[in-house]
Design a protein around this motif. Structure first.
Motif, PDB file in Angstrom:
ATOM      1  N   UNK A   1       0.928  -1.324  -0.229  1.00 26.93           N
ATOM      2  CA  UNK A   1       0.067   0.154  -0.008  1.00 26.93           C
ATOM      3  C   UNK A   1       0.833   1.128  -0.055  1.00 26.93           C
ATOM      4  N   UNK A   2       1.867   1.125   0.714  1.00 24.94           N
ATOM      5  CA  UNK A   2       2.921   2.355   0.467  1.00 24.94           C
ATOM      6  C   UNK A   2       3.444   2.259  -0.643  1.00 24.94           C
ATOM      7  N   UNK A   3       3.817   1.501  -1.643  1.00 28.47           N
ATOM      8  CA  UNK A   3       4.317   1.476  -2.818  1.00 28.47           C
ATOM      9  C   UNK A   3       3.356   2.083  -3.879  1.00 28.47           C
ATOM     10  N   UNK A   4       2.120   1.746  -3.688  1.00 28.60           N
ATOM     11  CA  UNK A   4       1.103   2.477  -4.522  1.00 28.60           C
ATOM     12  C   UNK A   4       1.165   3.888  -4.173  1.00 28.60           C
ATOM     13  N   UNK A   5       1.009   4.415  -2.946  1.00 29.27           N
ATOM     14  CA  UNK A   5       0.927   5.543  -2.339  1.00 29.27           C
ATOM     15  C   UNK A   5       2.326   6.325  -3.181  1.00 29.27           C
ATOM     16  N   UNK A   6       3.485   5.783  -3.108  1.00 24.89           N
ATOM     17  CA  UNK A   6       4.645   6.641  -3.061  1.00 24.89           C
ATOM     18  C   UNK A   6       5.237   6.333  -4.501  1.00 24.89           C
ATOM     19  N   UNK A   7       4.673   5.483  -5.259  1.00 25.95           N
ATOM     20  CA  UNK A   7       4.992   4.873  -6.450  1.00 25.95           C
ATOM     21  C   UNK A   7       6.555   4.411  -6.521  1.00 25.95           C
ATOM     22  N   UNK A   8       6.949   3.370  -5.675  1.00 30.90           N
ATOM     23  CA  UNK A   8       8.296   3.021  -5.515  1.00 30.90           C
ATOM     24  C   UNK A   8       7.992   1.467  -5.999  1.00 30.90           C
ATOM     25  N   UNK A   9       9.298   1.030  -6.313  1.00 28.45           N
ATOM     26  CA  UNK A   9       9.221  -0.694  -6.259  1.00 28.45           C
ATOM     27  C   UNK A   9       9.876  -1.261  -5.211  1.00 28.45           C
ATOM     28  N   UNK A  10       9.835  -2.302  -4.843  1.00 29.10           N
ATOM     29  CA  UNK A  10      10.519  -3.010  -3.812  1.00 29.10           C
ATOM     30  C   UNK A  10      10.563  -4.471  -4.054  1.00 29.10           C
ATOM     31  N   UNK A  11      11.579  -5.027  -3.419  1.00 28.62           N
ATOM     32  CA  UNK A  11      11.878  -6.441  -3.076  1.00 28.62           C
ATOM     33  C   UNK A  11      11.716  -6.786  -1.808  1.00 28.62           C
ATOM     34  N   UNK A  12      10.998  -8.046  -1.542  1.00 31.06           N
ATOM     35  CA  UNK A  12      11.153  -8.432  -0.047  1.00 31.06           C
ATOM     36  C   UNK A  12      11.865  -9.848  -0.153  1.00 31.06           C
TER      37      UNK A  12
END
Length: 174
Positions: free
Chosen positions: A155-166
């Motif tokens: 949900x943070x990535x949608x808000x801030x338009x970032x990509x992530x890896x877990x």
């Protein structure tokens, strides 16, 4: 000191303390001590050089350390002590935000994303690497309740338009 109930605190704790005139309850922090007079309150020492105490019910006194006099907190107030300028200021507490974490809520009230990330790391026991410093100071308001870490980061990535890896307990944001 047999007649006192004393704790030493680093981190964050929520206390509900029974009134007992003969056995005062004292929270020792690096700096001033909090004397409790039958009450419920929250103490947070996570921010560097800052101690925050929020009072929900009852009354607490803060004294010692380098404080010029004793301060008394009434319900709904928050004391912020800075160990850098050795000063204490009292403001209004947002009690939902202060104690949300003991009800399994993670609540943010226009806090910089970098601070939010730090709280998420502690809450979920993960390490988050922010390789996107442009958004570090963006302010976030909102709350998560019983969310898994994947949902929170998504949900943070949608808000801030970032990509992530877990990767297990390490998360990279870029």
């Amino acid at each position: 000191a047999l007649n006192t109930r004393e704790v030493y605190l680093e981190g964050e704790a929520y206390f509900v303390v029974a009134k007992n005139k003969n056995r005062p309850f004292i929270v020792n922090l690096s700096g001033p001590a909090i004397h409790v007079l039958g009450t419920s309150f929250n103490v947070n020492t996570y921010k560097k050089d800052v101690i925050e105490t929020s009072l929900l019910t009852g009354k607490i006194k803060i004294s010692g350390g380098s404080l010029p006099h004793e301060y008394t907190l009434t319900p709904g107030e928050k004391a912020i002590y800075s160990s850098v300028d050795k000063a204490l200021k009292i403001t209004k507490a947002d009690v939902h935000v202060e104690t949300g974490w003991c009800n399994d809520y993670l609540i943010f009230d226009s806090e910089p994303l970098i601070d939010v990330i730090e709280q998420i790391e502690r809450w979920y026991g993960v390490e988050i690497e922010l390789k996107y410093p442009q958004i570090a100071q963006d302010l976030l308001s909102g709350s998560f309740r019983h969310e898994n870490i994947q949902n929170v980061i998504h949900s943070l990535s949608l808000q801030y338009k970032f990509k992530y890896e877990i990767h297990k307990d390490k998360i990279i944001i870029y």
